[in-house]
Design a protein around this motif. Structure first.
Motif, mmCIF file in Angstrom:
data_model
loop_
_atom_site.group_PDB
_atom_site.id
_atom_site.type_symbol
_atom_site.label_atom_id
_atom_site.label_comp_id
_atom_site.label_asym_id
_atom_site.label_seq_id
_atom_site.Cartn_x
_atom_site.Cartn_y
_atom_site.Cartn_z
ATOM 1 N N LYS A 159 0.815 -1.218 0.000
ATOM 2 C CA LYS A 159 0.000 0.000 0.000
ATOM 3 C C LYS A 159 0.849 1.269 0.000
ATOM 4 N N LEU A 160 2.084 1.182 0.468
ATOM 5 C CA LEU A 160 2.961 2.351 0.432
ATOM 6 C C LEU A 160 3.246 2.778 -1.007
ATOM 7 N N ALA A 161 3.329 1.792 -1.910
ATOM 8 C CA ALA A 161 3.577 2.106 -3.324
ATOM 9 C C ALA A 161 2.401 2.883 -3.917
ATOM 10 N N GLU A 162 1.201 2.509 -3.533
ATOM 11 C CA GLU A 162 0.011 3.194 -4.055
ATOM 12 C C GLU A 162 -0.030 4.662 -3.641
ATOM 13 N N SER A 163 0.500 4.958 -2.464
ATOM 14 C CA SER A 163 0.429 6.324 -1.940
ATOM 15 C C SER A 163 1.706 7.124 -2.202
ATOM 16 N N GLY A 164 2.627 6.542 -3.003
ATOM 17 C CA GLY A 164 3.865 7.246 -3.319
ATOM 18 C C GLY A 164 4.847 7.288 -2.171
ATOM 19 N N GLU A 165 4.791 6.291 -1.273
ATOM 20 C CA GLU A 165 5.656 6.262 -0.088
ATOM 21 C C GLU A 165 6.535 5.015 -0.053
ATOM 22 N N CYS A 166 6.778 4.384 -1.198
ATOM 23 C CA CYS A 166 7.617 3.179 -1.213
ATOM 24 C C CYS A 166 8.963 3.463 -0.569
ATOM 25 N N ILE A 167 9.428 2.556 0.251
ATOM 26 C CA ILE A 167 10.664 2.757 1.002
ATOM 27 C C ILE A 167 11.884 2.795 0.088
ATOM 28 N N LEU A 168 11.882 2.008 -1.000
ATOM 29 C CA LEU A 168 13.071 1.861 -1.830
ATOM 30 C C LEU A 168 12.994 2.546 -3.192
ATOM 31 N N CYS A 169 11.837 2.558 -3.822
ATOM 32 C CA CYS A 169 11.722 2.967 -5.230
ATOM 33 C C CYS A 169 11.550 4.475 -5.385
ATOM 34 N N SER A 170 12.480 5.120 -6.089
ATOM 35 C CA SER A 170 12.408 6.567 -6.312
ATOM 36 C C SER A 170 11.252 6.933 -7.237
ATOM 37 N N GLN A 171 10.979 6.097 -8.236
ATOM 38 C CA GLN A 171 9.907 6.405 -9.186
ATOM 39 C C GLN A 171 8.530 6.370 -8.527
ATOM 40 N N TYR A 185 8.852 -0.902 -9.241
ATOM 41 C CA TYR A 185 7.964 -0.170 -10.145
ATOM 42 C C TYR A 185 7.407 -1.079 -11.239
ATOM 43 N N GLN A 186 8.258 -1.974 -11.774
ATOM 44 C CA GLN A 186 7.801 -2.918 -12.791
ATOM 45 C C GLN A 186 6.734 -3.853 -12.226
ATOM 46 N N GLU A 187 6.954 -4.314 -10.989
ATOM 47 C CA GLU A 187 5.962 -5.165 -10.337
ATOM 48 C C GLU A 187 4.652 -4.407 -10.141
ATOM 49 N N TYR A 188 4.754 -3.152 -9.780
ATOM 50 C CA TYR A 188 3.572 -2.311 -9.589
ATOM 51 C C TYR A 188 2.821 -2.132 -10.905
ATOM 52 N N PHE A 189 3.571 -1.906 -11.970
ATOM 53 C CA PHE A 189 2.962 -1.754 -13.305
ATOM 54 C C PHE A 189 2.291 -3.052 -13.745
ATOM 55 N N ASN A 190 2.995 -4.180 -13.565
ATOM 56 C CA ASN A 190 2.447 -5.467 -13.984
ATOM 57 C C ASN A 190 1.209 -5.867 -13.195
ATOM 58 N N ASN A 191 1.066 -5.302 -11.996
ATOM 59 C CA ASN A 191 -0.084 -5.620 -11.148
ATOM 60 C C ASN A 191 -1.238 -4.649 -11.341
ATOM 61 N N GLY A 192 -1.196 -3.904 -12.447
ATOM 62 C CA GLY A 192 -2.294 -2.997 -12.749
ATOM 63 C C GLY A 192 -2.249 -1.700 -11.975
ATOM 64 N N MET A 193 -1.023 -1.251 -11.621
ATOM 65 C CA MET A 193 -0.808 -0.014 -10.868
ATOM 66 C C MET A 193 -1.549 -0.018 -9.541
ATOM 67 N N LYS A 194 -1.491 -1.152 -8.886
ATOM 68 C CA LYS A 194 -2.095 -1.255 -7.548
ATOM 69 C C LYS A 194 -1.279 -2.228 -6.700
ATOM 70 N N ALA A 195 -1.488 -2.154 -5.401
ATOM 71 C CA ALA A 195 -0.758 -3.007 -4.475
ATOM 72 C C ALA A 195 -1.222 -4.451 -4.579
ATOM 73 N N LYS A 196 -0.339 -5.362 -4.209
ATOM 74 C CA LYS A 196 -0.710 -6.771 -4.170
ATOM 75 C C LYS A 196 -1.541 -7.061 -2.919
#
Length: 330
Positions: free
Chosen positions: A19-31, A49-60
């Motif tokens: 869920k951090l990736a969805e809110s732009g707060e991923c710990i590691l990914c700058s993009q 970011y690739q995993e996020y894209f492949n998952n339909g731009m949403k968290a797993k």
């Protein structure tokens, strides 16, 4: 100044991106922080970011709640309970590693979920063992658990110990383990890992506030006979603890210390090693930050550091020395 190496405990697992990736707060990914270029803090062989894209731009999908059957309950006079329950085989496998913990639901209301470290995960029989110190509202609800009752757990989580890389890198060396109080439970997976890697391990325990060493028979299974001592005195590392460290460094050439206790114990050992100018000794310690959601969302586990940095310690994996350097205590 310690060179900081930041890692995310969930990166590259089936629970990443979260869920951090969805809110732009991923710990590691700058993009995923909104930057236009790739500048990962710690490359782990997978592009978040690739995993996020492949998952339909949403968290797993996150961890699920699982109902398990209790097969053993032991209550100690000092206010602790040992609970054993049967879990699915995959969950038992996931909870073997050091730092593993779960949330136990003590009430139908999910606000009563409580994080508990794993003491032992028996992958042959799929039996999970936890020890719980009865202290507050949530843990008191566990007093009503009886043999063959069902409990609901959520997991697996893995960030119950800082310095996991240091643990994994110890092979054929001399290691020292300090444990105090309820920290005797989460030290067991660490000892198992060190023994598996053919290390020589000395264990010193301070049972306080408990009357007995509830981990004794588990430690002795590895051919280790723990020595009881006093590790803290007036909020400082005790003279006994200092002597043990001195003796271990001079006579046994230890290269690693695991600290299974409160932050005051970890901080005391770090200060003493600094006095000895022995920053070369690797450390690991318990993650004592308050956990609530385990997913980096609620903010209960956050700490503020110099430079207005905020770290979510349910997910951030760091070296123990970095946990205290630059940390704001107000």
């Amino acid at each position: 100044m310690i060179k900081e190496k930041v890692d995310c405990i969930d990166c590259g697992t089936e629970y990443c991106p979260c869920k951090l990736a969805e809110s732009g707060e991923c710990i590691l990914c700058s993009q995923l922080h909104g930057e236009c270029f790739c500048d990962c803090l710690n490359w782990k062989g997978v592009c978040v970011y690739q995993e996020y894209f492949n998952n339909g731009m949403k968290a797993k999908e996150g961890r699920k709640a699982i109902t398990c059957k209790v097969i053993e309950v032991n209550t100690f006079d000092s206010g602790a309970s040992m609970i054993k329950f049967i879990a699915p085989h995959k969950l038992a496998l996931d909870l073997v590693k050091p730092g593993s913990y779960i949330f136990i639901r003590t009430d139908e209301n999910y606000f009563f979920d409580i994080p508990i470290s794993i003491m032992e995960s028996d992958i042959e029989n799929n039996i999970i063992t936890v020890v719980i110190e009865i202290r507050g509202i949530k843990t008191k609800k566990l007093r009503g658990i009886n043999l063959y009752d069902e409990i609901v757990i959520r997991g697996p989580y893995w960030n119950g110990v800082f310095g996991l890389e240091n643990i994994a890198n110890q092979k054929g060396k001399n290691c020292l383990v300090f444990a105090r109080g309820i920290g005797m439970a989460p030290m067991m997976p660490v000892i198992r890992k060190l023994i598996t890697n053919k290390n020589e391990v000395d264990v010193y325990v301070d049972c306080n506030p408990f009357k007995e060493n509830f981990a004794k028979e588990y430690i002795e299974k590895y051919g280790i006979f723990p020595k009881e001592t006093n590790l803290l005195h007036n909020g400082k590392l005790s003279d006994e603890g200092r002597f043990i460290i001195d003796h271990s460094i001079k006579d046994k050439n230890i290269e690693f210390i695991h600290l299974a206790g409160a932050d005051i114990l970890t901080h005391g050992v770090i200060e003493y090693l600094n006095e000895l100018n022995r920053n070369d000794i690797k450390l690991s310690c318990c993650n004592n930050f308050k956990m609530c959601c385990g997913e980096g969302i609620c903010g209960a586990c956050t700490a503020r550091f110099a430079g207005h940095k905020v770290k979510r310690f349910c997910k951030v994996q760091e070296d123990p020395r970095s946990i205290f350097e630059g940390r704001r205590f107000i």
